[in-house]
Write an enzyme that holds these catalytic residues in place. Structure first.
Site, PDB file in Angstrom:
ATOM      1  CE  LYS A  39      -0.194  -0.156   5.032  1.00  0.00           C
ATOM      2  NZ  LYS A  39      -0.938  -0.659   6.188  1.00  0.00           N
ATOM      3  CE1 TYR A 267      10.433  32.140   1.279  1.00  0.00           C
ATOM      4  CE2 TYR A 267      10.864  29.785   1.385  1.00  0.00           C
ATOM      5  CZ  TYR A 267      10.444  30.899   0.679  1.00  0.00           C
ATOM      6  OH  TYR A 267      10.035  30.757  -0.616  1.00  0.00           O
TER       7      TYR A 267
HETATM    8  C1  LIG Z   1      -0.113  -1.651   6.837  1.00  0.00           C
HETATM    9  C2  LIG Z   1      -0.660  -2.921   7.302  1.00  0.00           C
HETATM   10  C3  LIG Z   1       0.178  -4.023   7.566  1.00  0.00           C
HETATM   11  C4  LIG Z   1       1.688  -3.947   7.539  1.00  0.00           C
HETATM   12  O1  LIG Z   1       2.176  -3.357   8.697  1.00  0.00           O
HETATM   13  P1  LIG Z   1       3.745  -3.215   8.976  1.00  0.00           P
HETATM   14  O2  LIG Z   1       3.817  -2.689  10.341  1.00  0.00           O
HETATM   15  O3  LIG Z   1       4.252  -2.260   7.964  1.00  0.00           O
HETATM   16  O4  LIG Z   1       4.318  -4.576   8.800  1.00  0.00           O
HETATM   17  C5  LIG Z   1      -0.429  -5.221   7.897  1.00  0.00           C
HETATM   18  N1  LIG Z   1      -1.780  -5.321   7.970  1.00  0.00           N
HETATM   19  C6  LIG Z   1      -2.595  -4.287   7.745  1.00  0.00           C
HETATM   20  C7  LIG Z   1      -4.071  -4.462   7.876  1.00  0.00           C
HETATM   21  C8  LIG Z   1      -2.071  -3.052   7.413  1.00  0.00           C
HETATM   22  O5  LIG Z   1      -2.893  -2.012   7.205  1.00  0.00           O
END
Ligand SMILES: *Cc1c(COP(=O)(O)O)cnc(C)c1O
Length: 383
Positions: A39, A267
């Site tokens: 993701k 800035y």
């Molecule tokens: C993002 C996510 C993961 C992965 O988590 P990490 O801490 O990056 O390993 C696993 N399960 C779900 C439902 C997630 O949203």
């Protein structure tokens, strides 16, 4: 480095290191199937190239996880045919396309389940879903008490296949696992209840990177690593691990000047030189994900030396005091995230300086930063 001169900045992503990290997941879970989390543009590393690589080299990678439908669709459009789980579920209007493109939605309400059934009947096509149960994260999921009724409803829909059930840890990264243990025991009770009633127990998954690294008995039927694939540990107390960060970010020096003591920088004139100083302007800013909070706090690496950010981080540029570093030239690249020799400034160190979350630094690397993919390891492609 032979780069086109105009490249202002780039992220170099080492696919061999990704393989190393995948081996580390295996070292923890053996042959347990893996649902690789890609993701948020694979945590900033580029969802399509990362998913393609893992799909080709992944062995027991059974599935990929994205947050949103659009992310799943982008992977499908890139020709990726592996199962893809949509972790945040789906909006009603997306359901026909989800079924048509064979994406697998996570479901956590009966209304959506009904709509999925109707769309499946209309298309004459079966659809696999995963049911999310809230065991203590308080975010997505039906409550444990609603599971039985949900499963009975699914059973009455012949085209809807309950392939998996999942939950999510709220704090498996902590040294104290007592809450994570509570969450696991809720899931185990649900599985036992289902078994007693002769309900098919689908693939059950719970463990994120923290669960994989720290809570062996939570691996269940499948594990969901995200962060550790990209080379970082989420643990409060990381043990000896061989995870390798896979992304380095570099930015080009576009101006160098020597200024007298008392010169204001950037800035708001929040930095005034306290001595005659050599100042480098580098081509990366908060639009590229280098946080504004690193104004007068950040550290980069120039020619193997740690150098401080001076003045405010700008949208496209950041200023460095390179007075004490070896001589730099215009067109040289400094390391924003990564290491040079024995000196490092990895994303977890950047996050600490910025007083933010490591994940935010990785996901925040901007769209305009070009991703370059490299392999540092020759030989067998198998992991
Ligand atoms: C993002 C996510 C993961 C992965 O988590 P990490 O801490 O990056 O390993 C696993 N399960 C779900 C439902 C997630 O949203």
């Amino acid at each position: 480095m032979s780069l086109p001169k105009q490249t202002p900045h780039f992220a170099e992503i080492n696919l061999s290191a990704l393989k190393t990290n995948l081996r580390q997941v295996r070292a923890q879970v053996g042959n347990c199937p893996i649902l690789a989390i890609v993701k948020a543009n694979a945590y900033g590393h580029g969802a399509i190239p990362i998913t393609r690589f893992l799909s080709r080299h992944g062995g027991n990678i059974k599935m990929f996880g994205v947050a949103f439908f659009e992310e799943g669709l982008a992977l499908r459009s890139a020709g990726i045919q592996d199962p893809i789980l949509i972790l945040t579920g789906c909006a009603p209007e997306q359901i026909p396309d989800i079924i048509a493109s064979e994406l697998t939605p996570v479901v956590f309400d009966v209304q959506t389940l009904k709509a999925i059934n109707q769309a499946a009947v209309k298309q004459g096509k079966s659809v696999r879903i995963h049911l999310k149960i809230d065991t203590g994260m308080g975010r997505l999921g039906i409550s444990p008490g609603e599971v039985r009724a949900f499963m009975l409803t699914v059973r009455s829909y012949p085209l809807v296949v309950l392939e998996g059930i999942l939950s999510h840890f709220a704090e498996a990264d902590l040294y104290d696992l007592s809450f994570a243990k509570k969450q696991l025991s809720i899931i185990k009770t649900i599985l036992a209840d289902c078994a007693r009633e002769g309900m098919d127990i689908p693939l059950c998954h719970l463990a994120n990177s923290a669960g994989i690294l720290h809570f062996k008995s939570a691996k269940l039927d499948c594990v969901r690593p995200g962060l550790m694939l990209y080379g970082y540990s989420p643990l409060e107390e990381p043990g000896p691990l061989e995870l390798k960060p896979i992304m380095q970010v570099k930015a080009r020096v576009i101006m160098l000047k020597t200024v007298p003591k008392g010169t204001p920088i950037s800035y708001g004139r929040t930095f005034i030189t306290q001595r005659k100083s050599r100042i480098a302007t580098v081509a990366i800013g908060y639009a590229d994900g280098y946080p504004f909070s690193l104004s007068n706090r950040g550290i980069m690496i120039a020619k193997g030396s740690l150098v401080p950010v001076v003045g405010r981080v700008c949208m496209d540029m950041t200023l460095l005091d390179v007075t004490d570093a070896p001589p730099l030239a215009i067109g040289d690249f400094v390391t924003v995230i990564g290491s040079e020799g024995s000196v490092s400034m990895w994303a977890d160190q950047v996050a600490t300086l910025a007083t933010t979350h490591l994940y935010e630094i990785l996901c925040g690397i901007g769209a305009r930063v070009e991703r370059r993919y490299i392999h540092t390891e020759e030989g067998s492609d198998s992991v």
